[in-house]
Design an enzyme around this catalytic site. Structure first.
Site, PDB file in Angstrom:
ATOM      1  N   GLY A  59      11.302 -40.384  -0.766  1.00 48.91           N
ATOM      2  CA  GLY A  59      10.848 -41.657  -1.317  1.00 48.91           C
ATOM      3  C   GLY A  59       9.473 -42.018  -0.779  1.00 48.91           C
TER       4      GLY A  59
ATOM      5  N   GLU B 209       0.811  -1.232   0.000  1.00 49.94           N
ATOM      6  CA  GLU B 209       0.000   0.000   0.000  1.00 49.94           C
ATOM      7  C   GLU B 209       0.839   1.275   0.000  1.00 49.94           C
ATOM      8  OE1 GLU B 209      -0.301  -2.707   1.827  1.00 49.94           O
ATOM      9  OE2 GLU B 209      -2.275  -2.931   2.721  1.00 49.94           O
TER      10      GLU B 209
ATOM     11  N   LEU C 154      19.014 -30.282  -3.388  1.00 48.92           N
ATOM     12  CA  LEU C 154      17.715 -29.712  -2.992  1.00 48.92           C
ATOM     13  C   LEU C 154      17.767 -28.187  -2.858  1.00 48.92           C
ATOM     14  CD1 LEU C 154      16.316 -32.380  -0.476  1.00 48.92           C
ATOM     15  CD2 LEU C 154      15.912 -32.155  -2.933  1.00 48.92           C
TER      16      LEU C 154
HETATM   17  C1  AOF Z   1      -0.309  -5.311   4.243  1.00 50.05           C
HETATM   18  N1  AOF Z   1       0.328  -5.096   3.058  1.00 50.05           N
HETATM   19  O1  AOF Z   1       1.866  -5.611   1.565  1.00 50.05           O
HETATM   20  C2  AOF Z   1       1.714  -6.984   3.457  1.00 50.05           C
HETATM   21  C3  AOF Z   1       1.023  -7.218   4.673  1.00 50.05           C
HETATM   22  O2  AOF Z   1       6.394  -6.951  10.122  1.00 50.05           O
HETATM   23  P1  AOF Z   1       6.151  -6.833   8.649  1.00 50.05           P
HETATM   24  O3  AOF Z   1       6.246  -5.417   8.180  1.00 50.05           O
HETATM   25  O4  AOF Z   1       7.042  -7.749   7.840  1.00 50.05           O
HETATM   26  O5  AOF Z   1       4.628  -7.269   8.413  1.00 50.05           O
HETATM   27  C4  AOF Z   1       4.271  -8.560   8.126  1.00 50.05           C
HETATM   28  C5  AOF Z   1       2.781  -8.765   8.314  1.00 50.05           C
HETATM   29  O6  AOF Z   1       2.018  -7.759   7.641  1.00 50.05           O
HETATM   30  C6  AOF Z   1       2.343 -10.082   7.687  1.00 50.05           C
HETATM   31  O7  AOF Z   1       2.420 -11.151   8.604  1.00 50.05           O
HETATM   32  C7  AOF Z   1       0.912  -9.787   7.269  1.00 50.05           C
HETATM   33  O8  AOF Z   1       0.009  -9.907   8.353  1.00 50.05           O
HETATM   34  C8  AOF Z   1       0.992  -8.332   6.866  1.00 50.05           C
HETATM   35  N2  AOF Z   1       1.361  -8.251   5.450  1.00 50.05           N
HETATM   36  N3  AOF Z   1       0.020  -6.380   4.999  1.00 50.05           N
HETATM   37  O9  AOF Z   1      -1.170  -4.508   4.623  1.00 50.05           O
HETATM   38  C9  AOF Z   1       1.313  -5.877   2.650  1.00 50.05           C
HETATM   39  N4  AOF Z   1       2.756  -7.757   3.064  1.00 50.05           N
HETATM   40 ZN    ZN Z   2       0.775  -3.320   5.846  1.00 52.26          ZN
END
Ligand code: AOF
Ligand code: ZN
Length: 386
Positions: free
Chosen positions: A318, A56, A208
């Site tokens: 496996g 955002e 891997l």
């Molecule tokens: C959003 N927009 O683009 C994403 C969200 O501690 P941080 O900054 O890495 O936040 C991670 C958490 O934020 C993640 O577990 C999820 O709940 C949210 N991700 N939220 O509004 C985003 N990537």
């Molecule tokens: Zn966010």
């Protein structure tokens, strides 16, 4: 909710942006955002790496002052918490957007509806559910871990059409061709971790690792090695990337564990369980005799991997581990690559499971999709309720 064609095209675009993070956002979800108004896209953003900005604020920055009065389309509910970055809800409110459309509620307990509630309280029109299924497909691992504490388990098997994964003497390289193996690389790349067994390490000495363009990280490589049998020279121990070995409580305190640790592996204990004995009167299959009936507790392994923030787990092993996971209903998705070749009845089966008394007891799967890859076929399967 009725959505306009412009709403749909903006969310579709946000999903495409989210997909840019497929190989890189781990352990965070893949999220995209579009700012749109009056049929015009004003800004776009994608979350690409944990610790870096969320989708955002990137889209808002691209839109600038034009975001005032516009709609934000996001593939995940905007967050309302101070994590590694400030709350996205604050950024949306500060920018003056008057409507937020998001695809999927954020299952993270730190968000889980609170982002939407705050937008509503601030007077922003907030709508949920547009293209929710597509947003979920991108983040099934994240959603499962947040809801259950365990990773989404994807089993990969490369077999002949007679369901064999290796000759009786262990030879298995290669059953499927180049195109199928390249496809496996893509599934590895999006996985947080790869799980295998000491038996596979000893038989195949696989690396891997991920060797594709665009992958900036290596999945955690995890080896189930109850008696710590894997040699310290195993290629899986070579950098880059981390290796985690699970052994029995006794073995992880021993000298071989110390040697594996010197090679950079983390060695941890997992409880042992006894495999269920074959049902009374069931014929004893020859392949069952090969089984060492004591096994590591797979549920505990998954819990531990969940606590290590593993979203998607790819199992490459496996038939013994595959069979155990299938019998314990621990598989969420099965990638079954089939090579049009016959390896014969004494070659190793793709899943070692108990003998059945009647066909109605057979485990069954839904076909999600199929793909022809070079000379091979890929079935993507999901278990039916058993
Ligand atoms: C959003 N927009 O683009 C994403 C969200 O501690 P941080 O900054 O890495 O936040 C991670 C958490 O934020 C993640 O577990 C999820 O709940 C949210 N991700 N939220 O509004 C985003 N990537
Ligand atoms: Zn966010």
């Amino acid at each position: 909710m009725i959505y306009s064609d412009f709403d749909k095209s903006c969310m579709q675009r946000a999903l495409e942006l989210a997909e840019r993070g497929l190989l890189t956002t781990d352990p965070n979800p893949r999220v995209g955002c579009v700012i749109g108004s009056d049929g015009v896209i004003l800004g776009e953003g994608a979350h690409l790496r944990a610790g870096e900005p969320h989708a955002e604020p990137l889209a808002l920055a691209a839109a600038g002052a034009a975001a005032r009065g516009a709609t934000a389309y996001v593939t995940l509910e905007p967050c309302n918490h101070h994590g590694r970055t400030p709350p996205c809800v604050d950024a949306l409110l500060a920018a003056g957007v008057t409507r937020v459309v998001y695809a999927l509620r954020d299952p993270n307990p730190r968000v889980d509806g609170s982002g939407a509630a705050r937008l509503v309280a601030a007077g922003v029109r907030t709508e949920c559910g547009l293209m929710e299924d597509a947003a979920l497909v991108l983040n099934e691992g994240f959603v499962k871990r947040m809801r259950t504490g365990r990773p989404f388990v994807r089993l990969k098997t490369a077999a002949s059409v007679d369901g064999r994964v290796a000759l009786a003497n262990g030879a298995s390289q290669w059953i499927t061709g180049e195109a199928a193996r390249a496809d496996v690389q893509a599934w590895r790349g999006r996985s947080s971790a790869i799980l295998t067994t000491a038996a596979t390490v000893i038989a195949d000495d696989p690396r891997l690792d991920v060797r594709i363009a665009g992958a900036s990280r290596q999945p955690l490589r995890v080896v189930l090695d109850r008696q710590l049998r894997m040699p310290p020279t195993a290629r899986i121990l070579n950098p880059p990337g981390k290796v985690l070995v699970f052994g029995s409580t006794d073995d992880v305190a021993g000298g071989h564990a110390a040697t594996l640790r010197q090679r950079g592996a983390v060695v941890e204990a997992v409880a042992e369980v006894r495999a269920a004995p074959a049902g009374a009167g069931a014929p004893v299959q020859r392949n069952l005799a090969q089984l060492n009936l004591a096994r590591l507790d797979l549920a505990q392994v998954l819990e531990r991997l969940g606590s290590l923030q593993v979203n998607e787990l790819l199992v490459e092993s496996g038939g013994v581990l595959a069979g155990a996971l299938l019998e314990q209903n621990l598989v969420d998705e099965w990638l079954l690559y089939l090579a049009p070749r016959l390896l014969g009845h004494d070659a190793q089966p793709l899943a070692v499971i108990q003998s059945l008394e009647q066909l109605t007891d057979a485990r069954s799967f839904r076909i999600i999709d199929t793909a022809v890859l070079g000379d091979d076929l890929r079935l993507r399967l999901r278990p039916r309720a058993h």
